[in-house]
Design an enzyme around this catalytic site. Structure first.
Site, short mmCIF file in Angstrom:
data_model
loop_
_atom_site.label_atom_id
_atom_site.label_comp_id
_atom_site.label_asym_id
_atom_site.label_seq_id
_atom_site.Cartn_x
_atom_site.Cartn_y
_atom_site.Cartn_z
N GLU A 115 0.75 -1.33 -0.08
CA GLU A 115 0.21 -0.04 -0.07
C GLU A 115 0.86 1.35 0.05
O GLU A 115 0.53 2.09 -0.91
CB GLU A 115 -0.97 0.15 1.36
CG GLU A 115 -1.55 1.23 1.31
CD GLU A 115 -2.59 1.50 0.15
OE1 GLU A 115 -2.35 2.73 -0.60
OE2 GLU A 115 -3.52 0.57 -0.19
N ASP A 160 -16.91 11.21 -19.28
CA ASP A 160 -18.08 10.63 -18.39
C ASP A 160 -17.84 9.23 -18.46
O ASP A 160 -17.46 8.59 -19.83
CB ASP A 160 -19.26 11.13 -19.06
CG ASP A 160 -20.62 10.85 -18.07
OD1 ASP A 160 -20.27 10.25 -17.10
OD2 ASP A 160 -21.69 11.30 -18.52
N VAL A 161 -18.11 8.47 -17.44
CA VAL A 161 -18.05 6.80 -17.62
C VAL A 161 -19.56 6.58 -17.31
O VAL A 161 -20.28 6.69 -16.34
CB VAL A 161 -17.07 6.30 -16.45
CG1 VAL A 161 -17.27 5.00 -16.54
CG2 VAL A 161 -15.68 6.94 -16.91
N SER A 165 -7.26 2.86 -3.94
CA SER A 165 -6.15 3.21 -3.21
C SER A 165 -4.73 3.35 -4.41
O SER A 165 -3.74 3.89 -3.97
CB SER A 165 -5.40 2.36 -2.19
OG SER A 165 -5.54 1.00 -2.79
N ASP A 201 1.13 3.96 -3.00
CA ASP A 201 0.90 5.36 -2.72
C ASP A 201 1.99 6.43 -3.37
O ASP A 201 1.80 7.28 -4.00
CB ASP A 201 0.57 5.75 -1.42
CG ASP A 201 -0.71 5.04 -0.97
OD1 ASP A 201 -1.65 4.65 -1.79
OD2 ASP A 201 -0.87 4.93 0.26
#
Length: 608
Positions: free
Chosen positions: A288, A541-542, A497, A292
């Site tokens: 993690e 746009d999704v 994340s 990041d």
């Protein structure tokens, strides 16, 4: 015994003015001397209830000499007014856009009165805690005390708590204080709470459809047009908690492989407030933490980056430590990326020990941070709507990602056999929904209302979501297949994340442009992002997909669907950096006129 009270009852009318004034001053001094002891002697009430956290069980009584770090947060004043100030300096059409508040101005608006500080100090010293330190801005007391002192101060008992993994933490039972003290205290940190129960980020095998790298992200989202100065003014940071460490060795190797165009030194990060590298024994770098730092740095190399590391035991205590240090910092980073959160009714269930009072105090810190012009970017979570496979129930979004003064980032993936079109991620759920705690914010009301009226939204039962709540996520980005190096090995990682630090890297690049041109940083982003999208620019746009799935991809009974415009799966969609940059170029400078301190305070603390 308060002699001033008796003297006041028998004044001599024949005294001259000067003698009367002397008497008044004596009376005032004696009265103030007596107020605190009298107040402290008032009836005792429960200040903060004990936290019984699932999977943790009460164990042996703590040794009297065990030492605890305690923070007593005092109540903030004018919280609603602070939120209004944030809107004033964050809304693009406001005449005060970008004119962020200084720390002293925030303190003048929200800080406790000196009488409150004095009362708490008297209570602490009276009960034997004489080493408490008042924070820089007067909003909290810090002290170290042994178990015996804590038990005497709060009329409580301290026990060890254990979980099945063999971990042990110290926990206090109910905390008590005089009524007069309790009315001045917002929350107590350090005596309640457990480590965050955070599942690992989803991983994909090497056969994943697309391997996401900084180069691919930059090309796909058009990341260009800003030449980084590599100065010290523009800085950004990731925040890591509880067992997640960042290794320079891994980052340097990753840069060499995936950011070949970087200049020497671009791969260097610094730690704050202490070490963030793995300890010598027992720990490696965390996937993690490496995700990041690699994806806040790699897509926009050259901007100074810090890793803020907090490795204590209680999740919300660590959160408070982070926000406190940020607010005390004279020159903090301008963008923070945080990939941690809790799904569910955090305050009611006291998830990880985060009671309503504790979480509210942290959220008020978020508002102060926003007022200072600092961007907080949180992942929106990987558990979709928060539903489950078996039955329908009220749906809760992730916290702190659903707080009003942060930006929540969801996740997408490429459509099958494509590296251009995107849809909502399918191997886990892009976190999104409606908060039960926070009202819908004014900058999102129009967009969210249109979504709720759209038949394609696939909304849950009316009793299972708060249609008037703060809606998330705000935006999204690719969140599958990120190539991450940790402990010398590359793994493919997915999750919000991943999308959150990437989006944070783009904001740091936009800040770079503004700072180079003598403008203020973007600060709290959401009013700007929603206005930008409303004007048809800045995002793709999704419209395909939903978040009817948990973090493993298993379908759940209720959730939300993607639609045209904002939706509770991908927000406004994914960034088009070139359009964002052009829009930002047209924003006001945010420069404040140089005035006297008295004029400045009046201008900035009186609502327009």
């Amino acid at each position: 015994f308060c002699p001033g009270l008796r003297l006041a009852a028998t004044p001599r009318l024949e005294l001259r003015m000067v003698v009367g004034m002397q008497f008044f001053l004596l009376f005032a001094a004696l009265t103030s001397f007596c107020v605190a002891p009298l107040a402290i002697a008032s009836p005792t009430v429960t200040l903060q209830a004990a936290v019984e956290v699932e999977t943790w069980s009460k164990g042996a009584k703590a040794n009297a000499n065990e030492v605890l770090n305690v923070v007593i947060a005092l109540k903030n004043r004018e919280v609603e007014r602070l939120s209004s100030e944030v809107l004033e300096v964050s809304s693009p059409h406001s005449p005060r856009y970008g004119q962020h508040l200084q720390p002293a101005e925030i303190s003048a608006l929200t800080g406790p009165q000196q009488a409150s500080q004095h009362l708490i100090r008297q209570w602490l010293t009276t009960t034997g805690v004489e080493t408490a330190t008042l924070s820089k801005w007067g909003d909290r007391f810090h002290f170290r005390a042994n178990v015996s002192q804590v038990e005497a101060l709060f009329s409580t008992k301290v026990h060890w708590y254990n979980n099945v993994a063999g971990n042990a933490i110290l926990q206090a039972m109910d905390l008590h204080a005089p009524v007069s003290v309790a009315t001045e205290v917002a929350a107590v940190f350090g005596l309640h709470g457990v480590p965050i129960d955070r599942p690992k980020a989803p991983r994909q095998s090497s056969t994943a459809a697309a391997k996401i790298t900084p180069e691919l992200l930059a090309k796909h989202y058009g990341v260009a047009g800003v030449e980084v100065s590599r100065g010290a003014k523009n800085r950004r940071a990731t925040v890591e908690f509880q067992g997640q460490y960042t290794a320079q060795k891994d980052l340097s190797a990753w840069f060499a492989q995936y950011v070949p165009g970087a200049k020497q030194g671009d791969e260097i990060f610094t730690c704050f407030p202490g070490a963030c590298e793995p300890p010598i024994h027992g720990h490696g770098s965390g996937v993690e933490a490496m995700l990041d730092v690699e994806y806040i740095m790699g897509p926009a190399p050259g901007i100074k980056t810090e890793v803020w590391s907090f490795q204590n035991t209680a999740w919300c205590t660590d959160l408070k430590d982070w926000t406190s240090r940020l607010l005390d910092h004279e020159d903090p980073p301008l963008v923070f990326s945080i990939s941690y959160g809790i799904q569910g009714n955090v305050s009611l269930d006291k998830r990880m020990g985060c009671s309503e009072a504790i979480s509210r105090n942290i959220e008020e810190d978020f508002a102060k941070i926003a007022a200072r012009g600092i961007s907080l970017i949180f992942s929106s979570g990987d558990s979709g709507s928060g539903g489950n496979l078996l039955f329908k129930h009220p749906l809760w979004p992730v916290w702190p990602g659903s707080a009003p003064h942060v930006t929540a980032v969801g996740a997408t993936q490429f459509e099958t056999f494509s590296q251009s079109a995107e849809r909502a991620v399918t191997s886990y759920g892009s976190g999104g929904g409606f908060s039960w705690r926070f009202p819908q914010q004014p900058w999102q009301r129009e967009a969210v209302e249109a979504y709720k009226q759209n038949p394609g939204a696939g909304l849950p039962r009316s009793q299972d979501f708060n249609a008037q709540g703060r809606a998330t996520p705000d935006v999204s980005a690719l969140g599958l297949g990120y190539q991450v190096m940790a402990n010398g090995h590359t793994v493919a990682v997915g999750g919000t994340s991943a999308s959150a630090p990437f989006f944070a890297s783009l904001i740091s690049l936009l800040n770079e442009h503004r700072l180079q041109n003598g403008k203020s940083p973007l600060g709290f982003l959401n009013p700007l992002l929603y206005e930008m999208a409303k004007n048809g620019t800045g995002f793709t746009d999704v419209t395909v997909g939903d978040n009817h799935k948990d973090r493993t991809g298993i379908p759940v009974r209720e959730g939300y669907s993607c639609t045209k415009g904002w939706d509770a799966v991908t927000g406004w969609g994914t960034p088009v950096f070139g359009e964002m940059l052009q829009y930002v170029k047209g924003l006001p400078s945010g420069r404040r006129e140089h005035k006297s301190s008295e004029e400045s305070e009046q201008d900035n603390l009186v609502l327009v």
